[in-house]
Design an enzyme around this catalytic site. Structure first.
Site, PDB file in Angstrom:
ATOM      1  N   HIS A  81       0.851  -1.191   0.000  1.00  0.00           N
ATOM      2  CA  HIS A  81       0.000   0.000   0.000  1.00  0.00           C
ATOM      3  C   HIS A  81       0.883   1.235   0.000  1.00  0.00           C
ATOM      4  O   HIS A  81       1.908   1.280   0.669  1.00  0.00           O
ATOM      5  CB  HIS A  81      -0.902   0.011   1.246  1.00  0.00           C
ATOM      6  CG  HIS A  81      -1.732   1.243   1.358  1.00  0.00           C
ATOM      7  ND1 HIS A  81      -2.907   1.402   0.646  1.00  0.00           N
ATOM      8  CD2 HIS A  81      -1.560   2.390   2.060  1.00  0.00           C
ATOM      9  CE1 HIS A  81      -3.420   2.595   0.923  1.00  0.00           C
ATOM     10  NE2 HIS A  81      -2.624   3.220   1.774  1.00  0.00           N
ATOM     11  N   ASP A 160     -14.089   3.961   8.927  1.00  0.00           N
ATOM     12  CA  ASP A 160     -13.015   4.800   8.392  1.00  0.00           C
ATOM     13  C   ASP A 160     -13.538   5.773   7.342  1.00  0.00           C
ATOM     14  O   ASP A 160     -13.143   6.932   7.312  1.00  0.00           O
ATOM     15  CB  ASP A 160     -11.895   3.929   7.796  1.00  0.00           C
ATOM     16  CG  ASP A 160     -10.853   4.785   7.103  1.00  0.00           C
ATOM     17  OD1 ASP A 160     -10.269   5.649   7.768  1.00  0.00           O
ATOM     18  OD2 ASP A 160     -10.654   4.618   5.890  1.00  0.00           O
ATOM     19  N   ARG A 167     -12.869  14.137   9.103  1.00  0.00           N
ATOM     20  CA  ARG A 167     -11.547  14.756   9.331  1.00  0.00           C
ATOM     21  C   ARG A 167     -11.250  15.815   8.288  1.00  0.00           C
ATOM     22  O   ARG A 167     -10.673  16.858   8.572  1.00  0.00           O
ATOM     23  CB  ARG A 167     -10.459  13.679   9.269  1.00  0.00           C
ATOM     24  CG  ARG A 167     -10.297  12.897  10.548  1.00  0.00           C
ATOM     25  CD  ARG A 167      -9.474  11.649  10.327  1.00  0.00           C
ATOM     26  NE  ARG A 167      -8.243  11.922   9.608  1.00  0.00           N
ATOM     27  CZ  ARG A 167      -7.604  11.023   8.849  1.00  0.00           C
ATOM     28  NH1 ARG A 167      -8.093   9.811   8.695  1.00  0.00           N
ATOM     29  NH2 ARG A 167      -6.485  11.333   8.236  1.00  0.00           N
ATOM     30  N   SER A 182      -6.436   4.845   9.897  1.00  0.00           N
ATOM     31  CA  SER A 182      -7.209   4.831   8.653  1.00  0.00           C
ATOM     32  C   SER A 182      -6.605   3.843   7.659  1.00  0.00           C
ATOM     33  O   SER A 182      -7.299   2.985   7.101  1.00  0.00           O
ATOM     34  CB  SER A 182      -7.237   6.239   8.053  1.00  0.00           C
ATOM     35  OG  SER A 182      -7.789   6.226   6.765  1.00  0.00           O
ATOM     36  N   LYS A 186      -8.021  -0.443   6.912  1.00  0.00           N
ATOM     37  CA  LYS A 186      -8.396  -0.955   5.577  1.00  0.00           C
ATOM     38  C   LYS A 186      -7.531  -2.159   5.190  1.00  0.00           C
ATOM     39  O   LYS A 186      -8.006  -3.109   4.592  1.00  0.00           O
ATOM     40  CB  LYS A 186      -8.286   0.150   4.525  1.00  0.00           C
ATOM     41  CG  LYS A 186      -9.366   1.223   4.669  1.00  0.00           C
ATOM     42  CD  LYS A 186      -9.420   2.151   3.477  1.00  0.00           C
ATOM     43  CE  LYS A 186      -8.245   3.065   3.390  1.00  0.00           C
ATOM     44  NZ  LYS A 186      -8.498   4.422   3.912  1.00  0.00           N
TER      45      LYS A 186
END
Length: 432
Positions: A81, A160, A167, A182, A186
């Site tokens: 990621h 999230d 946010r 966050s 995921k």
């Protein structure tokens, strides 16, 4: 439990219990806690921070607020990621190389929002490629060919999604506990048991300075350990865009060229480093340099490109677009950006380039915006390169002549050219 007491506790810099965090996340997700109270608690977290234990509890609660994908049938699945950047076509190159080495790649990717691009938008530049497939088909594809890349169709970490949007509206995005929970919620929900994170740092990234990026990386690594998912973080530079192309079809072209062995130095450095650690986590080789060699062999032998074609074919895409990149969407106008003086490129503002590309139509200002796959920017000169007067710095690809001319002017301002020699720097800043 009482949300007001929880807000007051965090306001007074006290540690929240696991039960208090679970109460907040569960009730905010199902609508029992209104936005204004969630905003108050989020701002208190933003201002006062969280302990490692609090951050881990927040992450795991958010991960379990929706579906959890079970990939245990494939053995070790290593997910990669990126925290986002400009010109980041790494997944398109890395995923087929890793799958061609016999390591299963089951990856859910997002769309681009704002000036950062998304892998799913890039894949959809290939006609027919289906990103919106059912989980059964996703798993079947991994079983058959060892790889599937899809959009997020499952209800992964819905808490999230809500918290992320909140946010954004209250200017509380740049908080390490909130960013790390966050991202990791995921990743945990997406089912991989080992994770390699590309933590980008610089003008085109969330984290602008190295100390912040290292702190974020350490926090996410710790969450991974506490959630029993071995995690490696590679901090990479995003002071300038990665590679040459910024834009969807343009980045697909660059990725295909890379899998044919024609890769820019910076892209190769990032792809090989991330991949070498993925191989290490998957028990396919402890020696990082040796792993990089194996990856290069997969490119040279054509196995990596073959795997990309298999992926496109199994998900309904037209493979002829990989075999002949001339078929991919093309912009009506291609406008050169010419240097106004001689010298070395000292800085190249990644964030501004991302924003220019977005305004050309390569990105979205709002979730609902549609994107133009053909438009974007191709950089011919980058930091450390020598430039002569009137030499081409970059090309603007546009379907709107007026927007293109404006982009040419703006791009010129992204380049700082100086007389003294500028050294090229490594993209890999730290491995944690």
């Amino acid at each position: 439990m009482d949300i007001q007491k929880i807000i007051a506790k965090k306001r007074d810099r006290q540690e929240l219990s696991k039960e208090e965090i679970e109460y907040f996340i569960t009730n905010y997700t199902n609508g029992n806690i209104p936005d204004y109270q969630a905003a108050a608690l989020t701002m208190a977290i933003y201002l006062n921070g969280m302990t490692e234990e609090e951050t881990t509890n927040l992450t795991l609660t958010m991960a379990h607020s929706g579906d959890i994908l079970d990939l245990s049938e494939f053995g070790t699945v290593v997910d990669k990621h990126s925290t986002g950047g400009i010109g980041d076509k790494v997944t398109l190159i890395l995923a087929p190389i890793i799958a061609s080495l016999g390591i299963p790649v089951a990856k859910m990717s997002g769309r681009g929002l704002g000036y950062t691009g998304g892998t799913i938008d890039k894949l959809e530049a290939i006609p027919g490629y289906r990103t919106n497939i059912k989980i059964e088909e996703f798993k079947e594809n991994v079983g058959k060919i060892g790889i599937s890349l899809m959009g997020q169709t499952l209800n992964l970490a819905p808490a999230d999604k809500k918290l992320y949007a909140l946010r954004d509206t209250i200017a509380a995005t740049e908080s390490i506990p909130l960013i790390s929970s966050s991202i990791m919620s995921k990743k945990i929900a997406a089912g991989a048991n080992k994770i390699v994170l590309d933590v980008t740092c610089g003008s085109g990234a969330f984290m602008k300075d190295l100390n912040q990026a290292i702190q974020l990386a350490k926090t996410m690594k710790k969450i991974g350990e506490l959630a029993q998912k071995e995690t490696v973080c590679v901090v990479t530079s995003m002071e300038e865009p990665l590679g040459k192309a910024v834009g969807n079809a343009l980045e697909v072209i660059e990725a295909i060229q890379a899998l044919k062995g024609n890769m820019t130095e910076d892209v190769q450095e990032v792809v090989l480093t991330l991949g070498a650690y993925m191989m290490k986590l998957a028990d396919k080789g402890k020696d990082i340099e040796g792993n990089k060699e194996k990856m290069l062999e997969q490119i040279q032998s054509g196995e990596a490109l073959k795997k990309l074609k298999e992926l496109i074919q199994i998900q309904g895409g037209d493979v002829s677009y990989v075999e002949n990149i001339e078929l991919l969407p093309k912009a009506k106008y291609v406008m050169p950006v010419l240097a106004t003086k001689c010298g070395y490129v000292k800085t190249l503002d990644a964030k501004s380039i991302g924003e220019i590309s977005m305004h050309l139509g390569a990105g979205r200002m709002k979730k609902e915006d549609s994107i133009d796959p053909a438009v974007g920017i191709v950089l011919e000169k980058k930091i450390g390169d020598y430039v002569k007067e009137n030499e081409i710095l970059a090309y603007v690809h546009t379907n709107n002549e007026e927007k293109g001319q404006e982009a040419v002017k703006q791009l010129l301002d992204c380049y700082q050219i100086v007389e003294e020699k500028v050294e090229k720097r490594s993209c890999i800043l730290k491995v944690i």
